[in-house]
Design a protein around this motif. Structure first.
Motif, short mmCIF file in Angstrom:
data_model
loop_
_atom_site.label_atom_id
_atom_site.label_comp_id
_atom_site.label_asym_id
_atom_site.label_seq_id
_atom_site.Cartn_x
_atom_site.Cartn_y
_atom_site.Cartn_z
N ILE A 1 -3.26 2.06 7.80
CA ILE A 1 -2.63 2.25 6.49
C ILE A 1 -3.60 1.92 5.37
CG2 ILE A 1 -0.83 1.34 4.95
CD1 ILE A 1 0.96 1.07 7.43
N THR A 2 -4.38 0.85 5.54
CA THR A 2 -5.34 0.46 4.51
C THR A 2 -6.43 1.51 4.35
OG1 THR A 2 -4.94 -1.88 4.96
CG2 THR A 2 -6.95 -1.32 3.75
N LEU B 1 2.30 7.35 7.10
CA LEU B 1 1.94 5.95 6.94
C LEU B 1 3.15 5.09 6.61
CD1 LEU B 1 -1.35 6.29 4.83
CD2 LEU B 1 -1.18 5.80 7.27
N ALA B 2 4.10 5.68 5.88
CA ALA B 2 5.23 4.90 5.38
C ALA B 2 6.35 4.70 6.39
CB ALA B 2 5.81 5.56 4.13
N THR C 1 0.78 10.34 3.70
CA THR C 1 1.51 9.23 3.10
C THR C 1 2.85 9.01 3.79
OG1 THR C 1 0.47 9.63 0.95
CG2 THR C 1 2.51 8.35 0.95
N ILE D 1 0.84 -1.20 0.00
CA ILE D 1 0.00 0.00 0.00
C ILE D 1 0.87 1.25 0.00
CG2 ILE D 1 -1.70 1.32 1.32
CD1 ILE D 1 -2.78 -1.36 2.35
N THR D 2 1.91 1.23 0.81
CA THR D 2 2.83 2.37 0.87
C THR D 2 3.49 2.62 -0.47
OG1 THR D 2 3.29 2.02 3.23
CG2 THR D 2 4.94 3.23 1.96
N GLY E 1 -4.95 4.74 3.05
CA GLY E 1 -4.52 4.56 1.67
C GLY E 1 -5.67 4.66 0.69
N LEU F 1 1.01 4.35 -2.86
CA LEU F 1 0.76 5.74 -2.47
C LEU F 1 1.98 6.63 -2.75
CD1 LEU F 1 -0.99 5.20 0.99
CD2 LEU F 1 -2.07 5.71 -1.21
N LEU G 1 -6.03 7.56 -2.29
CA LEU G 1 -6.20 7.23 -3.70
C LEU G 1 -7.50 7.79 -4.27
CD1 LEU G 1 -4.89 3.54 -3.77
CD2 LEU G 1 -3.75 5.59 -4.62
#
Length: 269
Positions: A134-135, A186-187, A183, A18-19, A138, A22, A142
């Protein structure tokens, strides 16, 4: 594959994939707008947030998110004050955030394994709660990019023309910078605060070497990011390496290989 028999590897791969999507998606806009250092600035801010969370005793991820969002707004404020020198905003935020992080780490008087995982990423640090956040975030990012695609496209290539066309450039810029901050936050679990910006720059740089259209640049950048994350996570598990550094080295190797191959092809033409 045997590595997926471990729950922490399943979580690491979900978060990593996911990361990758993104970072590569937002990275194309960032690179084309010549704001490649924005990821660096926000990642340094997120490190300050992580240090603040550890110092004050709350979940460091929330500290990273709040600090990155605050830095994103500060970047836009300084960019307006120095419209011809956008890099000034990035330099000010990056240096100030790093200084704040160093001070808070020194106040805590500890450089533990948890802080190390936020700096360089960790396979075992990704929790089920992290995967859920994160999901969800994400998907939100998007959807936001898809909704604002035309506006971002116009601003990326000609900000003044976009403003004359009636696009709320300032609002879109602020929103996009906040998405970038989210982002980055999250990463940090997978790639680490010190390396997350590379994941936002290197895959788009590869795509711009070979893509023949704007949409193709997205596909190639995402493909490179996914390849780097998948092989990087696997290699970091097998050889007991820091996942963030491994992922970035693989992405850098791909970029060098593409540049060498492109140069060779051009010489033979």
């Amino acid at each position: 594959m045997f590595i997926f028999s471990f729950d922490f590897m399943q979580r690491a791969f979900i978060a990593g994939l996911i990361t990758a999507v993104l970072a590569a998606t937002l990275g194309v806009f960032i690179v084309l707008r010549r704001l490649s250092l924005v990821g660096d600035s926000l990642s340094h801010a997120s490190l300050a947030g992580v240090a603040g969370g550890m110092l004050l005793g709350f979940y460091p991820f929330y500290g990273a998110l709040l600090a990155a969002a605050g830095a994103a707004l500060l970047i836009e404020f300084i960019r307006r004050a120095f419209p011809r020198y956008a890099e000034v905003a990035l330099a000010v935020v990056m240096s100030s955030a790093m200084a704040l992080a160093v001070v808070m780490i020194s106040l805590k008087k500890a450089f533990n394994a948890d802080l190390f995982s936020y700096l360089f990423g960790s396979l075992v640090a990704v929790s089920p709660a992290d995967v859920a956040v994160i999901t969800g975030a994400g998907i939100f990012i998007l959807i936001s990019i898809a909704f604002l695609y035309r506006e971002l496209f116009a601003i990326t290539f000609d900000e003044e023309a976009a403003r004359l066309a009636g696009i709320p450039v300032a609002a879109v810029n602020i929103y996009f910078t906040l998405l970038t901050a989210l982002t980055v936050a999250l990463a940090v679990r997978v790639v680490g605060t010190l390396l997350v910006s590379a994941l936002m720059v290197i895959p788009p740089a590869v795509s711009l070497q070979i893509a023949r259209s704007f949409k193709a640049a997205f596909g190639i950048a995402i493909g490179v990011a996914l390849l780097a994350v998948i092989t990087g996570l696997y290699a970091s598990f097998v050889f007991d390496l820091a996942p963030g550094g491994t992922i970035v080295l693989i992405a850098s190797t791909i970029l060098v290989a593409v540049m060498v191959a492109k140069g060779a092809i051009n010489r033979w033409k």
